[in-house]
Structures are given as C-alpha cells and as structure tokens.
Design an enzyme around this catalytic site. Structure first.
Site, PDB file in Angstrom:
ATOM      1  N   HIS A 138       0.799  -1.233   0.000  1.00  0.00           N
ATOM      2  CA  HIS A 138       0.000   0.000   0.000  1.00  0.00           C
ATOM      3  C   HIS A 138       0.835   1.288   0.000  1.00  0.00           C
ATOM      4  CE1 HIS A 138      -3.456  -2.566   0.937  1.00  0.00           C
ATOM      5  NE2 HIS A 138      -2.742  -3.099   1.909  1.00  0.00           N
TER       6      HIS A 138
HETATM    7  O1  RIB Z   1      -4.246  -0.227   5.344  1.00  0.00           O
HETATM    8  C1  RIB Z   1      -2.915  -0.206   4.914  1.00  0.00           C
HETATM    9  C2  RIB Z   1      -2.075   0.549   5.877  1.00  0.00           C
HETATM   10  O2  RIB Z   1      -2.064  -0.130   7.130  1.00  0.00           O
HETATM   11  C3  RIB Z   1      -0.592   0.627   5.440  1.00  0.00           C
HETATM   12  O3  RIB Z   1      -0.052   1.848   5.848  1.00  0.00           O
HETATM   13  C4  RIB Z   1       0.051  -0.513   6.183  1.00  0.00           C
HETATM   14  O4  RIB Z   1       1.430  -0.229   6.491  1.00  0.00           O
HETATM   15  C5  RIB Z   1      -0.758  -0.561   7.447  1.00  0.00           C
HETATM   16  O5  RIB Z   1      -0.192   0.362   8.346  1.00  0.00           O
END
Ligand code: RIB
Ligand code: CA
Length: 315
Positions: A242
């Site tokens: 992500h």
């Molecule tokens: O939902 C994804 C997020 O949550 C990203 O930043 C991952 O590192 C977790 O922290």
C-alpha cells in the site's frame, strides 16, 4: 530541478519500508527525516525498524524522530498481523543496527522543521495520522506552512479492518478527521481502492529475489508474511504494498487519476474509521478538501518502482 524535500511519517511496516526505500533510490526527492508512529507495531518496534531500514540503505545520516505511542483517544492501536510480530515479516533482526533516534520527539520536530521551511516540505503519512494531528493542534501555522500532504489511508469502496474502514484511518480516526479538516491546501488521499491494485505478485517476488542483492533479499523476505496472510484471509496470492504508492505518485503523478473530493472520517461507532468520499464535493456545495485517488495505472507503477530501486524491469 533540485530534489523535493520530503519527510515520511510512518509505522514500518513492510510497505512503509518500501516507501522509504523507493524515496532513497530516487534522485527526485531528498528525504530529510523519518518520523515514527505506533500502528503496524508498538512505537519501540516501528522506531527501531525505521532506524534499521535506513542503516540497510547506508543512510544512517537521515534522522529518525520517535512519535506518538497511542492514538488521540489514548488507545494503543491494534497492530496488523500481515507484517508479523516485528512489523517486518519476522526479518527485523536481519537488519539490526546500533542506530538511535533523535532526542527530540516527532511532533516537536514536525512543527519546528515545517514552520522553519514554510511552503517547502512534502509530508507523507503512511501510518495513523496521530503525529500530524498533534502537530496541527500544537501549532496554528503548521497546516498553512506545509507545502503538501500525501496520505495512504481510507477507501471509498472497501475496507481491510472492517467492511468499510482502512487500517490507518481506523487506528486513529480522530486524527485522520482533524488532519483532513485542518485546511491543508494540497492533500492527496491514496486509499485501498488503488493500493489493492498494486500488490506484489509471486512472480515479481521471485524476480526480486533473483536480483541477488542484500536489499532485494530483504524485500523478498519481508513480503512473505503479507503474501501468506493474503492467501490465508483472501485466497489472493499477492503481498500488499500500500504505502509505496504514495512516493511513486509524487515521482510520477500520471500513475494515478486523482479527483477533487470532500473526504470526512467517521470517528466512532459501527463505521469507525470509514472515509466518506464525496467526489467533486457534490453533497458539499462543491467544497473539496483533498484529492482522492480514483484509479491507478498499475503497469506504470511497477515500471517506476522496479527501475528506480533495481535499475531494471521486473515484469
Ligand atoms: O491499510 C494499509 C495501511 O495499514 C498501510 O499503511 C500498512 O502499512 C498498514 O499500516
Ligand atoms: Ca503503514
């Protein structure tokens, strides 16, 4: 053109690690500091991981500032299984270093540095927005002095900690709410609607392993847990990445289609952490407070990611 000065506020986290590593490999940005926050792990854990990721990349010169250990409501955010107990898929120890964080805390650093460099700093938020919300609370000028804020968080059509909530906004919804309502002029919210479409495939992981460097091996290792977790929970054989899309977007804005939107965050109750995304501000008399990442050119993203970090294509 001189490199863009940036700060990454994060909770490393395998995908936070990728965001830091991509930034360090690009000539177009100048990572001034890393601030840590509790999220994927407790603050000791995320801070230690940030220090060691920088050491792995021979950039121990970049300062790390420890941030908030609890959300604004004083709760300890639940951690994310997808990245293992140590936040790096069980491989945190493989990059252990004897680096230490700065004595100043992250919130004081953010206020001081951004206010001393008005209009210059692009801030990335790839964890819960707690540090940034505290900086806004502590300094009336912070929000106007920040050049740009790029957030990994939220989603219009899905969730990963509930049917409607994404982890970073869910872990500290009050912070996300306050940051989005603070009047920061240039905010982009990059959520699951696009980040779910740029995960790492098994084939890509194997190609990364074949690059054969310590860094490539580390990225191969830390992404295993996320792959296994996705297979167990969603029967999808991909590892989440992500956060790295935030830095990739700064480096190549054409990777994303960004639409003006009015984004609000539900701060409690059944839909806690849900981002209510009103594209074009249709239900808010046209008033928008952020850009919403509506679609992604995944091939363009993968090209940028792999050619920047490994200087070669990885199909
Ligand atoms: O939902 C994804 C997020 O949550 C990203 O930043 C991952 O590192 C977790 O922290
Ligand atoms: Ca993160």
């Amino acid at each position: 053109m001189s490199p863009e000065p940036i700060i990454i506020d994060c909770d490393p986290g395998c995908d936070d690690a990728l965001a830091i590593i991509l930034a360090l490999h690009s000539q177009e940005c100048d990572l001034k500091a890393v601030c840590t926050v509790a999220g994927n792990g407790a603050i000791d854990n995320t801070t230690c991981n940030a220090l060691n990721i920088l050491a792995l990349c021979d950039r121990s010169d970049i300062p790390v500032y420890r941030g908030c250990s609890r959300a604004l409501d004083n709760r300890q955010p639940a951690t994310v299984e997808a990245f293992g107990d140590d936040g790096l898929g069980g491989y945190a120890q493989s990059i252990a270093s004897d680096n230490h964080e700065q004595p100043k805390d992250a919130v004081a650093f953010l206020v001081e540095y951004v206010n001393n460099h008005p209009g210059e700093i692009t801030l990335f938020a790839t964890g819960p927005c707690t540090n940034i919300a505290c900086a806004i609370r502590n300094s009336a000028e912070f929000a106007t002095n920040l050049k740009r804020l790029i957030i990994m968080g939220g989603a219009k059509y899905t969730g990963n900690v509930s049917p409607v909530a994404e982890y970073n906004f869910w872990a500290d919804p009050q912070a996300a709410h306050e940051v989005l309502q603070a009047g920061i002029a240039n905010v982009t919210v990059i959520g699951l609607d696009v980040t779910n479409k740029i995960a790492l495939t098994c084939e890509m992981r194997e190609r990364i392993r074949l690059v054969g460097t310590r860094l490539s091996r580390f990225l191969y290792d830390i992404t295993r847990e996320g792959l296994d977790d996705n297979w167990r929970s969603r029967h999808k054989a991909v590892a989440p990445m992500h956060d790295v899309l935030t830095v990739a977007y700064m480096l190549d804005p054409d990777i994303l289609e960004v639409r003006p939107a009015n984004i609000e965050v539900v701060v409690d109750g059944l839909a806690k952490g849900q981002s209510i995304i009103d594209i074009d501000g249709h239900w808010h008399e046209g008033e928008c407070n952020a850009g919403y990442a509506a679609s992604v050119d995944a091939d363009r993203f993968y090209h940028l990611l792999f050619t920047t970090i490994f200087d070669e294509e990885i199909e």
